[in-house]
Enzyme design. Structure first.
Site, PDB file in Angstrom:
ATOM      1  N   ASP A   1       1.188 -50.475  41.912  1.00 39.01           N
ATOM      2  CA  ASP A   1       2.331 -51.384  41.957  1.00 39.01           C
ATOM      3  C   ASP A   1       3.363 -50.790  42.917  1.00 39.01           C
ATOM      4  O   ASP A   1       4.000 -49.786  42.619  1.00 39.01           O
ATOM      5  CB  ASP A   1       2.915 -51.534  40.549  1.00 39.01           C
ATOM      6  CG  ASP A   1       3.976 -52.613  40.469  1.00 39.01           C
ATOM      7  OD1 ASP A   1       4.519 -52.998  41.522  1.00 39.01           O
ATOM      8  OD2 ASP A   1       4.289 -53.057  39.339  1.00 39.01           O
ATOM      9  N   HIS A   2       3.522 -51.428  44.064  1.00 39.06           N
ATOM     10  CA  HIS A   2       4.406 -50.897  45.099  1.00 39.06           C
ATOM     11  C   HIS A   2       5.876 -50.974  44.710  1.00 39.06           C
ATOM     12  O   HIS A   2       6.738 -50.380  45.379  1.00 39.06           O
ATOM     13  CB  HIS A   2       4.165 -51.645  46.421  1.00 39.06           C
ATOM     14  CG  HIS A   2       4.370 -50.805  47.638  1.00 39.06           C
ATOM     15  ND1 HIS A   2       5.087 -49.633  47.629  1.00 39.06           N
ATOM     16  CD2 HIS A   2       3.946 -50.961  48.924  1.00 39.06           C
ATOM     17  CE1 HIS A   2       5.112 -49.112  48.847  1.00 39.06           C
ATOM     18  NE2 HIS A   2       4.409 -49.900  49.659  1.00 39.06           N
ATOM     19  N   ARG A   3       6.206 -51.682  43.642  1.00 40.06           N
ATOM     20  CA  ARG A   3       7.588 -51.684  43.152  1.00 40.06           C
ATOM     21  C   ARG A   3       7.953 -50.324  42.572  1.00 40.06           C
ATOM     22  O   ARG A   3       9.129 -49.946  42.530  1.00 40.06           O
ATOM     23  CB  ARG A   3       7.769 -52.749  42.068  1.00 40.06           C
ATOM     24  CG  ARG A   3       7.510 -54.177  42.511  1.00 40.06           C
ATOM     25  CD  ARG A   3       7.600 -55.131  41.339  1.00 40.06           C
ATOM     26  NE  ARG A   3       6.646 -54.764  40.292  1.00 40.06           N
ATOM     27  CZ  ARG A   3       6.653 -55.301  39.070  1.00 40.06           C
ATOM     28  NH1 ARG A   3       7.562 -56.207  38.747  1.00 40.06           N
ATOM     29  NH2 ARG A   3       5.754 -54.934  38.177  1.00 40.06           N
TER      30      ARG A   3
ATOM     31  N   ALA B   1       3.551 -56.169  43.082  1.00 37.07           N
ATOM     32  CA  ALA B   1       3.426 -56.009  44.535  1.00 37.07           C
ATOM     33  C   ALA B   1       2.242 -55.084  44.776  1.00 37.07           C
ATOM     34  O   ALA B   1       2.362 -53.868  44.775  1.00 37.07           O
ATOM     35  CB  ALA B   1       4.716 -55.407  45.104  1.00 37.07           C
TER      36      ALA B   1
END
Length: 429
Positions: free
Chosen positions: A399-401, A223
């Protein structure tokens, strides 16, 4: 006497022939390098397992060959040994869920070896009675096992490797219609471009295949968010000029990259989430207590990312020397697979080329990457006054996760401070 491709190391069963260094009629010694083999992004030197005169060569440049495959034949040879290929080709075992750097064709090799081989009779294979007895008890057809000893003789290690391949193949998760997986890739349409004018066909190299696979996997699994800002490099430029001669006296060129390495390492200590990896299988975030920074290097063959280890523990002089050495090895394709593994954060600098703004792709299994563009003199308001400063655009992809936007903003702010307030004492030799 046949010379066969020796074991390349754990997890690596094959490679692509880059150079053949001998020809028919040559006299070779045992352990003499006879070919160079590309495995992932590294080029390994493969030694001969016997001495003698080369009578026949069975491979050519561009061939993909596997462990145990016949390379050449020699006359007047002694009994060959079964060495492990040089350290340059030995891969490091790794546990990755969102994979970006699989060994070239490794998954295909596992499937081919463990699942897709045709039934072969084991009556004529070379193996001891004890090996045959064990195979019967385990229900293993020795005709499918690749022997590594002289004449293709099968030993216990060969059976163990075969069983491990079966386990790996069985453990691969099946993707069902209800599974949230990547959409099926459409069948490629082959177009005859020559109908509109002259063309030149250039084969896709193994290195380019690896790069394409990594980028595609990163694009699908992550993400992605990219944070942009501008950094004042004025002080760093002044420090570089001030100490450049002292570093040249030590035989190394002082560039801005060691400054970047130090500033990034200091900021990663404050924000360890950027120095982590996501283990989806275990549902865990792995926070690494070491800082190994990857440096993207532009080469004629494609992008390569050598890793400088323990950046936070090394001096600027050590970093400058190691950076220069690794970059040269990467451009000459002499860098080993081990030297490109284990990175915790990657830096991609396009400034020297002239690029300015871009969105770097995260190098999985890392969770962030820093991109730097071309610096330029710009008018900047500081303390109510307009000054001319050397401003450099940066792009932090994350990584937005794993990383939240607030953390990314704070990381960027502190990174700017680390650049603008760089301690001169760190640069002194």
């Amino acid at each position: 006497m046949d010379v066969k491709l020796p074991k390349l190391g754990e997890g690596a069963d094959s490679g692509v022939v880059v150079n053949i260094l001998v020809k028919e009629g040559d006299s070779i010694a045992k352990d003499q390098t006879v070919l160079e083999l590309e495995n992932e992004k590294a080029v390994a030197s493969i030694p001969s397992t016997a001495a003698g005169v080369v009578t026949k060569i069975y491979i050519k440049s561009g061939d993909r060959i596997s462990v145990g495959q016949r390379i050449l034949s020699v006359e007047g040879a002694g009994a060959p040994a079964t060495p492990v290929a040089t350290a340059a080709s030995k891969p490091v075992a790794k546990k990755v869920v969102a994979k970006t750097a699989p060994e070239p064709e490794l998954e295909e090799t596992v499937e081919e070896s463990a699942e897709s081989e045709a039934e072969v009779s084991d009556e004529n294979v070379a193996a001891s009675p004890s090996i045959r007895k064990m195979a019967r008890e385990l229900g293993i057809n020795l005709g499918k096992v690749r022997g590594s000893e002289s004449g293709g003789r099968i030993v216990i290690d060969d059976v163990r490797v075969y069983i491990q391949r079966l386990i790996k193949a069985a453990a691969k998760p099946a993707v069902s219609a209800t599974t949230s997986a990547a959409p099926a890739k459409p069948v490629a349409e082959q177009i005859d471009f020559s109908q509109w004018g002259p063309i030149v066909k250039k084969p896709v190299t193994p290195l380019r295949k690896v790069i394409a696979r990594r980028m595609s996997e990163s694009w699908h699994f992550v993400a992605r968010v990219t944070q942009f800002d501008d950094i004042d490099f004025t002080k760093l430029g002044e420090l570089r000029k001030k100490f450049a001669a002292a570093y040249e006296a030590k035989g190394v060129k002082l560039t801005l990259t060691p400054f970047v390495l130090k500033a990034v390492a200091d900021t990663l200590k404050k924000y360890p989430i950027f120095n982590s990896s996501l283990d989806e299988a275990a549902n865990e975030i792995i926070l690494k207590e070491y800082i190994h920074l990857g440096i993207a290097v532009d080469t004629d063959q494609g992008l390569m990312v050598p890793v400088i280890r323990d950046v936070d523990k090394k001096s600027m002089l050590e970093l400058a020397k190691e950076l220069e050495s690794l970059a040269a090895k990467a451009r000459d394709r002499k860098i080993s697979a081990d030297e490109m593994k284990g990175g915790t954060f990657t830096i991609s600098n396009q400034g020297a080329i002239g690029g300015k703004h871009f969105t770097p792709v995260i190098n999985l299994p890392e969770v962030a990457i820093l991109g730097l563009g071309r610096g330029a003199l710009q008018p900047v308001v500081r303390d109510g006054r307009v000054e001319v400063r050397l401003m450099t655009p940066i792009a932090l992809s994350y990584d937005h996760r794993v990383v939240d936007g607030g953390s990314a903003a704070r990381f960027t702010v502190d990174l700017l401070k680390a650049f603008e307030n760089f301690d001169e004492a760190v640069v002194k030799i």
